[in-house]
Scaffold this motif. Sequence first.
Motif, PDB file in Angstrom:
ATOM      1  N   GLN A 347      -4.769  -8.525  -4.894  1.00  0.00           N
ATOM      2  CA  GLN A 347      -4.423  -9.758  -4.191  1.00  0.00           C
ATOM      3  C   GLN A 347      -4.901 -10.988  -4.955  1.00  0.00           C
ATOM      4  OE1 GLN A 347      -5.951 -10.019  -0.228  1.00  0.00           O
ATOM      5  NE2 GLN A 347      -4.765 -11.839   0.286  1.00  0.00           N
ATOM      6  N   ARG A 399      -2.931   2.389   1.144  1.00  0.00           N
ATOM      7  CA  ARG A 399      -2.381   1.280   1.920  1.00  0.00           C
ATOM      8  C   ARG A 399      -1.666   0.280   1.016  1.00  0.00           C
ATOM      9  NH1 ARG A 399      -3.253  -1.222   6.898  1.00  0.00           N
ATOM     10  NH2 ARG A 399      -1.587  -2.798   7.088  1.00  0.00           N
ATOM     11  N   LYS A 402       1.611   1.700  -0.088  1.00  0.00           N
ATOM     12  CA  LYS A 402       2.580   1.658   1.018  1.00  0.00           C
ATOM     13  C   LYS A 402       3.127   0.252   1.195  1.00  0.00           C
ATOM     14  CE  LYS A 402       3.095   2.724   5.932  1.00  0.00           C
ATOM     15  NZ  LYS A 402       2.397   3.212   7.158  1.00  0.00           N
ATOM     16  N   ASP A 403       2.288  -0.744   1.004  1.00  0.00           N
ATOM     17  CA  ASP A 403       2.735  -2.130   1.170  1.00  0.00           C
ATOM     18  C   ASP A 403       3.765  -2.529   0.104  1.00  0.00           C
ATOM     19  OD1 ASP A 403       1.108  -2.425   3.340  1.00  0.00           O
ATOM     20  OD2 ASP A 403      -0.538  -3.383   2.243  1.00  0.00           O
ATOM     21  N   ARG A 405       5.800  -0.449  -1.171  1.00  0.00           N
ATOM     22  CA  ARG A 405       6.909   0.488  -0.978  1.00  0.00           C
ATOM     23  C   ARG A 405       7.058   1.479  -2.120  1.00  0.00           C
ATOM     24  NH1 ARG A 405      11.389  -3.916   1.225  1.00  0.00           N
ATOM     25  NH2 ARG A 405      10.137  -4.659   2.991  1.00  0.00           N
TER      26      ARG A 405
END
Length: 813
Positions: A347, A399, A402-403, A405
């Motif tokens: 991030q 996670r 998954k975010d 994709r």
Amino acid sequence: MRWLPLFLGAARLAVAASTTTETETEDEVKEYTKFNDVPVPPLIELTPDNWEKESKASKWLMVKHYSPYCPHCIDFAPTYQTLYEFYYTSKPVGDENANFTTFYDFRFGTINCVAYYDLCSAHKASSYPTTTLYKNGEQVAALKGVKSMSVLSEIVEKALEATKPGSRPAKLELPKPGEIVAPGYVPKVAATKDTKGTSNVDSAKDVPKVDLVKDSATVEQPVKDTFITGNDEYLMPTPKTEDKAAEKVVDKVVDKAADKATETKATETKAVESKAASKADPSVEATAKIEKAKGKEEEEKKKSTSPAYYEAPALAAAAAASIKGNKPKTTPNPNGISQPLTAESFQSQVTMTQEPWFIKFYAPWCHHCQAMAANWAQVAREMKGRLNIGEVNCEQEARLCKDVRVTGYPTIQFFRGGERVEYTGLRGLGDFLAYAEKAIDISKGVQDVDAASFKALEEKEEVIFVYFYDHATTTEDFLALERLPLSLIGRAKLVKTRDPELYDRFKITTWPRLLVSREGRPTYYQPLTPNEMRGTRQVLNWMKSVWLPIVPEMTASNAREIMDGKIVVLGLLNRDDEESFNGAIREMKSAASEWMDKQIQLFQLERQELRNAKQLRIEEAEDRNDQRALRNAKNIRINMDRADRKEITFAWVDGVFWQRWIRTTYGIDVKDTGDRIIINDEDNRRYWDQTTTGNPIVPSRTSILETITKISQNPLNIKPKLTISAFEKLFFDIRMTFSEHPYLSMGCILGIAFGCLSWFRNSARAQRRAGHGTHFKLEEGSIGAPSEKGSTGGFIQSVFGGSGGSSNGPKAD
């Protein structure tokens, strides 16, 4: 404070008292322009107060209704100004001494519709610019929008010829907007020279003094943080302290203004002395004013034709992006390694910055990931100091994966800020590096090109998307444009331009406009509305349909894109034979270009036929005065949807590298047969490899065009061959029927099932009836005889009574 020395002393007071009149005169001359070396007064500015007077002051009055904030009005301003200057200085045929304004009683003016909206509304100027011609105060002609010089001149010439018949030239050569001389004009010598070549007018030394006064007046104007280009002004936000590039732009402007101010202090006294000298010698004053007007014209011309004029919108967009902090501030990938990323570091380093990242998402147990690891590490070393390389362990960061994709391993994506695009190419080192190089180029932003740089780019790139813009292009348009390049990495090049030469080459008349150039052949993006031009998804869908070259190489990564849903003219070529290979590619490109031209002509012809048919229905309804039929005819929509027709495209494949696949699929080995052409219909698992004469299709324009013309008209004109066995074809056809017509197929299955069920049911009933009929025959044997099933006799006895006997026998007493 700098004017204080001018007022010191009694002698200076007299000069200062006379400067009021001089300043007013200079302000008036300041607005004068020059055309054909003749000073031209400014256009008449019309207001509600002077409209009645000015509109009746001459027979003819041409008025431009405009808004100073309208981009189209700004674009139209040089055209109208040059038109006015050209006619003001023009002479009627046979009278070189006549004054245009008095001879024709014709004047030009403008109305600022922002300041005087009611006046423009009374003139029915609902859009800007609107050019109107008045005769004795009454409107006789009106033109809405930006018009060319020739269109405006046509109206003016009609009025002039009506006023003075025979006074206008048969052929009129008009100047281009912004020019200061008419075509064919020969400058006159303003002053005689002596034998030594020096001018008799001793005023040259005074001209710089007047220019210095003009410069000092310019310095007095407040300095803005703007890019000024001709008639356009692009306001820029105040730069932040950390933005060095933006600070430099502003510092240059401030430093220049400071230098001007310093220079002005040293020249003010000389300027005042020049004014005093001009009073004593009127010729000096006149010459100084003319030179001043000439200097202003040259300055405006340089401003309007400088490179900054064409680059200002792009500079504005780039500076705005820079001020927002979009430029990378650190050296990318300083250690030349693939940096492991967690959810937190992803991030902070990827999504919250504008730095480009090439990231691998993997799982430690994945064999494909393990096989790719060495190549990925080498990519990181090759991209040291140029591109950030990262990796995410999806076992530890489930996670995060998954975010973004991630659905399979490995997944490779390229990120820039909040935008990302998935890498779908091969996983070789060369493939990774080629993609990374193009990603670095894309990360620099959309390149601005001119005609020369675009020509050089065409020699390197097969597919180039070109975005045409002008001074009216908005920030929203540029932001939408900047969202497109990521999806084009490894596919095509995207550039933007404001070069008039490229406007002319591609016949661009509206802005912004987007097209793709493939082998020099333009294909235009048809939607033109602002929302359609800014719709990223819609634009990308169009780009995907045209981003392949005219004759691309088919590889494992683009095979589905090339083959699915199309009939493909596929060249099976041997790249090792360079001469034969180049000749085959040249022939395929020639055939592809000719086929595309033919399809465009057929499309236009078909559309014209549909339009003619619609017009015939309208005329027929009008002749019969049938209003209902007329409405229906006008409501007919011309549908040029070609979804039911398969597109024919061209491609080539390396017949040596893909030798095994080609041999098993098409039964061809280019090492034995040489270069060959097959026409493949992947959707129906069939292909053609022979012409109508039964000869093999070879890389020849004639051979290719002859065959695809027959196949496009009717695929059965030439017997196709199958790429699969007949048994596989049967199941394939059934599967394709189900996929293409699911409801019809389901209905057929239900119908067949219902028919079978009905048949079995009727068969069962017939068998039961046949069984009952066998035992219910009273004429066979005696009634008392036992039946085969042992129950029929009892049943008959219970019905007829008694214990048996013939039905025709006597009844018991």
